[in-house]
Every structure is written in C-alpha cells, then in structure tokens.
Design an enzyme around this catalytic site. Structure first.
Site, PDB file in Angstrom:
ATOM      1  N   LEU A 261       0.849  -1.187   0.000  1.00  0.00           N
ATOM      2  CA  LEU A 261       0.000   0.000   0.000  1.00  0.00           C
ATOM      3  C   LEU A 261       0.888   1.240   0.000  1.00  0.00           C
ATOM      4  O   LEU A 261       1.587   1.524   0.976  1.00  0.00           O
ATOM      5  CB  LEU A 261      -0.916   0.004   1.227  1.00  0.00           C
ATOM      6  CG  LEU A 261      -1.692  -1.295   1.490  1.00  0.00           C
ATOM      7  CD1 LEU A 261      -2.490  -1.191   2.781  1.00  0.00           C
ATOM      8  CD2 LEU A 261      -2.622  -1.619   0.321  1.00  0.00           C
ATOM      9  N   ASP A 262       0.852   1.987  -1.088  1.00  0.00           N
ATOM     10  CA  ASP A 262       1.737   3.132  -1.269  1.00  0.00           C
ATOM     11  C   ASP A 262       1.423   4.246  -0.275  1.00  0.00           C
ATOM     12  O   ASP A 262       0.252   4.619  -0.078  1.00  0.00           O
ATOM     13  CB  ASP A 262       1.582   3.663  -2.710  1.00  0.00           C
ATOM     14  CG  ASP A 262       2.468   4.854  -2.978  1.00  0.00           C
ATOM     15  OD1 ASP A 262       3.693   4.701  -2.903  1.00  0.00           O
ATOM     16  OD2 ASP A 262       1.925   5.944  -3.260  1.00  0.00           O
ATOM     17  N   ALA A 263       2.459   4.794   0.340  1.00  0.00           N
ATOM     18  CA  ALA A 263       2.405   6.020   1.155  1.00  0.00           C
ATOM     19  C   ALA A 263       1.127   6.147   1.981  1.00  0.00           C
ATOM     20  O   ALA A 263       0.347   7.079   1.800  1.00  0.00           O
ATOM     21  CB  ALA A 263       2.580   7.241   0.252  1.00  0.00           C
ATOM     22  N   GLU A 299       3.576   1.086   3.012  1.00  0.00           N
ATOM     23  CA  GLU A 299       4.696   2.026   2.964  1.00  0.00           C
ATOM     24  C   GLU A 299       4.280   3.204   3.820  1.00  0.00           C
ATOM     25  O   GLU A 299       3.277   3.858   3.534  1.00  0.00           O
ATOM     26  CB  GLU A 299       4.987   2.509   1.541  1.00  0.00           C
ATOM     27  CG  GLU A 299       6.186   3.457   1.522  1.00  0.00           C
ATOM     28  CD  GLU A 299       6.158   4.465   0.385  1.00  0.00           C
ATOM     29  OE1 GLU A 299       7.182   5.162   0.213  1.00  0.00           O
ATOM     30  OE2 GLU A 299       5.147   4.580  -0.311  1.00  0.00           O
ATOM     31  N   ASP A 324      11.945   2.799   6.381  1.00  0.00           N
ATOM     32  CA  ASP A 324      12.802   3.858   5.842  1.00  0.00           C
ATOM     33  C   ASP A 324      14.061   4.031   6.686  1.00  0.00           C
ATOM     34  O   ASP A 324      15.145   4.283   6.154  1.00  0.00           O
ATOM     35  CB  ASP A 324      12.039   5.187   5.803  1.00  0.00           C
ATOM     36  CG  ASP A 324      11.111   5.294   4.613  1.00  0.00           C
ATOM     37  OD1 ASP A 324      11.152   4.414   3.734  1.00  0.00           O
ATOM     38  OD2 ASP A 324      10.324   6.256   4.569  1.00  0.00           O
ATOM     39  N   HIS A 392      12.707   1.659  -5.668  1.00  0.00           N
ATOM     40  CA  HIS A 392      12.386   2.597  -6.754  1.00  0.00           C
ATOM     41  C   HIS A 392      12.393   4.045  -6.270  1.00  0.00           C
ATOM     42  O   HIS A 392      12.804   4.951  -6.993  1.00  0.00           O
ATOM     43  CB  HIS A 392      11.018   2.251  -7.368  1.00  0.00           C
ATOM     44  CG  HIS A 392       9.861   2.675  -6.525  1.00  0.00           C
ATOM     45  ND1 HIS A 392       9.324   1.895  -5.527  1.00  0.00           N
ATOM     46  CD2 HIS A 392       9.139   3.829  -6.519  1.00  0.00           C
ATOM     47  CE1 HIS A 392       8.325   2.533  -4.953  1.00  0.00           C
ATOM     48  NE2 HIS A 392       8.189   3.713  -5.537  1.00  0.00           N
TER      49      HIS A 392
END
Length: 614
Positions: A261-263, A299, A324, A392
């Site tokens: 799941l992006d951001a 994420e 991160d 990426h």
C-alpha cells in the site's frame, strides 16, 4: 465492518453484464454501449448508486457512463482501458481464464525474499510476458516473491505507475488483464509469490474523471498531489468502498498474494475506524471465504507501530511495513551523504539500533523534520519490517537516478547486500541490484497534456532542492529517459557483475538454509558496533547453528576482537573477499574462538557459524 457493494461492470455467463456506478448528484445515468451505439438507462438505488443488467453485453464490450444526458466518461471502476485513459472501458470476464495454480500454497511472510521490479523497464519488451521470460533467472537467484510497481492504467505507455487513474484496470501496454493473470500463474508455478503495489492515497491528473461522478475528493486536507481523497468526510463510505473493492479484486480475481500500500501516511482519515483497519477486516473476511492467506504491507514514513500492531492492541492489523530508517541508516553510512533526510543519519550506532529495535527514530527529535518523531517498535516481530538498500523511491527520486552501484565501491555493494539479506527483517532487492546494474532508474512519464508535462518537469526540479546533487535533471517526458532506465543484464557477459550476483545467490541460499535466518528472531539477536573501527557484529542465536556476521564498513583492514560472551568455536562459512565473488582472495582463519582477535579485510562481510553458544 461496513457493508460494501460491487461496482463497475461484472459479467457472468449466465446473466450477462451488471453495470453499477456511484454518482450521487446525478439525475440520470446511462450506459452507452459503443459496439452497437445502444443507450441503456440505469436505475437509481440507495446512496446514489445506479445499476442495470444487460443480458446481451459480454466480454470485451466497450462502454461509457453518460451523466445527465451530457457528460460521457469511462467507468471509474473500469477493469480494462484497451485504448487508454480517455477512451471507453471494456467488460472483463474473470470466469474464462484457465488458472493452473490450484496447488499453490501462499508463502508465510518469513519466507519472503522480495524482488521489486518495474514491468516496463525490467525486460526489453516492457510487458508481463517479458517478466515471465525472465522468471528462471529469479528462481536461480533464489527470489521467493516479486513486487510489481503499480500496473493500474496510467496515461500513455511510460510511467512509474503512480499516475494511475483507473485503479482496477490493468495497464494495456503491459498486456492487460489476461497478461497479469498469465504472470501470476507463471510465478506460482515457479514457487514465487506476487506482491502488487497499489495506490490509495491519490490518483494521477491526466484521465482522472472522478470529480464528474461524485465527491471522491475533499477540501479538508491538502496533499503533495492536491486535494485529498475523501476517506472521512461526507459520502466517504462510498469512496472507501471504491478502494476496498479494488483490493478484493486483485486478491480474488488475479490471485495476487500480497498488496503493498503506497504512502499510507497520505491516506488522511481521522474517523473512529481508520480506512487501513477496515481494509484489513475485509481482506480477512475474504480469507475466510476462500480459505487462503493474504498479506498487506504498508509504505509509511510515520514510524508508527499502530499501522502493524494487531487490532486488539489498537492497531490496524497490517502484516508489515517498509522501514525507511533501515534504508537511510545503511545508505548514509555507506555513501557519506548527509543532505535532505540523510542529515538525520550516518552513524554506525543508528544501524545497530535499527537492527535491534526496528526504528531509529522511536520518539527521538529529528533535526530534518524539526520535531520529535516515531514510536518504539522493539516488541514488533522482525518479519513486520521490509528492509532494503535500494528501491524505486530511493534510486528514482535522485536527480540522476543513480543506483548504489554509482555511489560506492564494489566491496561496499556486497556489504549492503549482507546487511539486508542477513538482517532479521523481511529483505527486498530492487531489480538489477543483485549484479550491480549500472543504468540509472529515472523518473519518466508519457502525458499528452503539454501544460501537465511542464508542471511535472518543474515539480521534479523543486523536489531536488533539499539535496546537494549536481547536474541537470533528465526530461521525464522523453522516451530516451525511459530507455536509459531499462536493465542491461550485464551479468550475462561481465565477470565482475556475475561475481556480485553469485554473492547475492550465496547470501540468499544461506538465508534460506540456516535455521537462525530462515526463522529470524529479533529478540535472539546480539548486535554491537565499534565506532572506531566501523565494524558491526551481528549474531543470530535463535536456532543452531548460530551465525556470527562481521561487517567492516570502513575502507581499511581492521583488527577486532570477537565477542567474548557469545559462542565457543566458530567456523567460517562465507566471505565477500573470496575470489569467486570478485574479492581479493585474502586468507581468513577457518576456525576462530570467542574473544579471539582477528583482522578483517576492508569493506567486507564475513560469516561464521557455531553449533554451541556459551
């Protein structure tokens, strides 16, 4: 758990195609069937849904929705846009595909060795078939899961995927719905799980017609992409349903094993039940229906364990999240970069803390953020953190798209590999890193709106202002930028690159075969760091044989003393300086003892094992 309803065009051989769309402000909604120019009025139902059944409309039929007799648009929940984002949608038949993965058993997260790839640049063809053709290489490497960057329909044929505007439609230039199913089928046959990157925090600008249908966006918040998607304002139940249906589609109809799941920090939701928790509940319900396990990976840049804590502890219940802090600690240490968010990192002790606790910033003041940041993740299992030295974002959001290959020595590339693959966490590689790919991974788009293209160019330049990078940013719109980002697969003809790949293979084999790594336990991990020698000691003592890894991060040989308190006799099992891995072939002792002094080669990874621990 909220009530959901299916949306879009759903075909069944027995009944035909049922069309459903949410358009609460419309007075009339029709389906325009493009193949025969027929117009079919839809019936209004509760909460602004419109629906109608066409018994004669079948797979491949092209259609649009017409709002109030005037505005004609593709289906927001379209599952196929064969001619691009501005053209009609197409009906998809999910009953017709010949799945052959009935014997596939989803892998537990502990067994994931993830390989992130971009379909368009991973192969020369830039298609799902191109990925299928390269699967034997990934099997040979030891990969157990591939992670596809987003494949939702975006404008043009070149894009990272985060400009998608039809979350449920598979990119036509990659091979469309059947192409993705063929890839998943082939992965499962090869013993590889499939993770799909999905974007629920924003949609791209070109071809985004959601505002014509309903209040999908809210003025309550602003995001880097403009107005926020409406997850907690009036009518938000139906926006949440839109994305929940998307997740269920990938898992149910495409046999995807996990979603990244992006951001999620940009999914702005102050309601009593966060969207992520509701999504997890619906995925668990689907698991019960299908008797199959699914994984959600977030994420998040929040360092907030609420994302991955179980619901009974007040969390959202997701399986894992990207770390991160681990990436930044490794990158800043190996490269010496200290601008932008790397200004918070660069000390060996921070990498030690990341390995022991999961987060570096766990309630500490961040100079970069100018605030206290993060929560304590010590109690969270190691598998819940996906770690990498490249991905990426961290490569592609550099101005020149340089991989770690361009930033550190070949020896330090092996150190980075060891830190990721011998950590207790869930490891992830970025396509090409295993052999030191030298082509950059740049940011690229293929928009048709000239003003939008110029805005993207300017936006990228502003994004780089926090970093001390030299040079001119490549043009995102240029096809040359895209072509420069394709993998060269240099290991096929370069001994140096093949040797690095062989080292990755050896690390992955060790991770799979050594019980202490196959079932890593953060609580049975001994980590110590010597600031003066820049040597990190990492001991996995969870299961026998125990592993003792020494990372010399300095560019000089270092004399060090093995930890006295742990282990008796240690036997050498792997060294990055072996000539077969491109090292200098320096002799290391085959047997060592606790407390013994030894000399480590510069910039090296050395692994010992022992059957007994004192």
């Amino acid at each position: 758990m909220s009530i959901t309803r299916e949306i879009g065009a759903h075909y069944s051989p027995e009944k035909g195609t049922l069309f459903t769309v949410w358009a609460p402000a419309a007075e009339q909604v029709d389906v325009v069937l493009k193949d025969n120019d027929k117009i079919m009025p839809l019936q209004r139902e509760a909460f602004g849904y419109w629906t109608g059944l066409s018994e004669v409309t079948g797979p491949g039929a092209l259609y649009t929705f017409r709002l109030d007799g005037e505005t004609e648009r593709p289906d927001p929940a379209s599952q196929h846009q064969p001619d691009g984002v501005h053209e009609p949608s197409a009906v998809v038949d999910h009953t017709a595909f010949a799945w052959t993965d009935k014997s596939w058993k989803p892998l537990p997260l502990e067994q994931y060795i993830i390989y992130e790839l971009h379909v368009g640049t991973f192969s020369e063809e830039g298609t799902f078939q191109g990925v299928i053709d390269k699967l034997p290489d990934l099997v040979d490497l030891g990969i157990t899961a591939i992670e596809l960057m987003p494949v939702a329909q975006f404008p043009g044929s070149r894009n990272w995927g985060y400009d998608g505007v039809y979350p449920s439609a598979v990119q036509n230039s990659y091979g469309g719905p059947d192409g993705l199913k063929e890839l998943v089928n082939a992965c499962h046959a090869a013993g590889i799980a499939v993770v799909l990157d999905v974007v629920y925090n924003h949609l791209g600008p070109e071809g985004n017609y959601l505002n014509d249908f309903g209040p999908y966006f809210t003025d309550k918040y602003n995001t880097p992409w403009g107005k926020s998607l409406n997850f907690d304002d009036a009518h938000s139940d139906h926006v949440r349903n839109f994305f929940i249906q998307n997740a269920l589609l990938w898992l149910r109809d495409y046999h995807i094993d996990a979603l990244r799941l992006d951001a999620v920090h940009a999914i702005l939701d102050t309601g009593a039940k966060h969207f992520l928790q509701e999504l997890q509940e619906h995925v668990e319900h689907l698991e019960q229906q299908l008797g199959r396990h699914f994984i959600l990976i977030a994420e998040s840049d929040l360092n907030d364990v609420r994302v991955i804590n179980p619901m009974e502890k007040g969390g959202y219940g997701l399986a894992a999240q990207w770390s991160d802090d681990f990436h930044h600690a490794v990158h800043a240490l190996l490269t010496g970069e200290d601008s932008g968010y790397y200004s918070d990192f660069g000390k060996l002790e921070q990498l030690q803390k990341a390995l022991q606790h999961g987060f570096v910033y766990d309630g500490l003041y961040s100079e970069h953020r100018k605030r206290t940041f993060g929560s304590d993740a010590t109690a969270n299992p190691a598998r819940q953190f996906v770690v990498c030295s490249q991905n990426h974002d961290q490569v592609g959001n550099r101005m020149l798209g340089e991989r770690l290959t361009q930033l550190v020595s070949d020896d330090l590339l092996k150190v980075a590999a060891g830190l990721v693959l011998l950590s207790p966490f869930t490891p992830m590689l970025f396509m090409g890193e295993e052999y030191g790919e030298e082509n950059p991974f740049l940011y690229f788009v293929s928009h048709s709106d000239k003003d939008l293209v110029e805005a993207v160019r300017n936006g990228r330049k502003e994004e780089f202002s926090a970093f001390a990078w030299q040079g001119e940013a490549p043009d995102p719109q240029s096809e040359e930028t895209f072509n420069k980002s394709k993998l060269q697969r240099s290991y096929e003809h370069s001994e140096k690159h093949r040797q690095l790949r062989d080292f990755y293979k050896a690390l992955i084999k060790l991770r799979k075969s050594a019980p202490a790594l196959a079932r890593p336990d953060k609580t049975r991990l001994h980590v110590s760091a010597d600031h003066h020698t820049q040597v990190l000691h990492l001991i996995h003592s969870g299961e026998s044989p125990y592993l003792y890894t020494l990372f010399n991060i300095s560019n000089q040989p270092q004399k060090i003393q093995l930890v006295k308190e742990v282990g008796a006799d240690w036997e050498l099992v792997l060294s990055s300086v072996e000539s077969r891995y491109g090292g200098e072939g320096m002799e290391l002792p085959q047997q060592v003892q606790a407390g013994q002094e030894i000399e480590l080669p510069a910039a090296s990874v050395t692994v010992f094992q022992s059957n007994t621990i004192m």
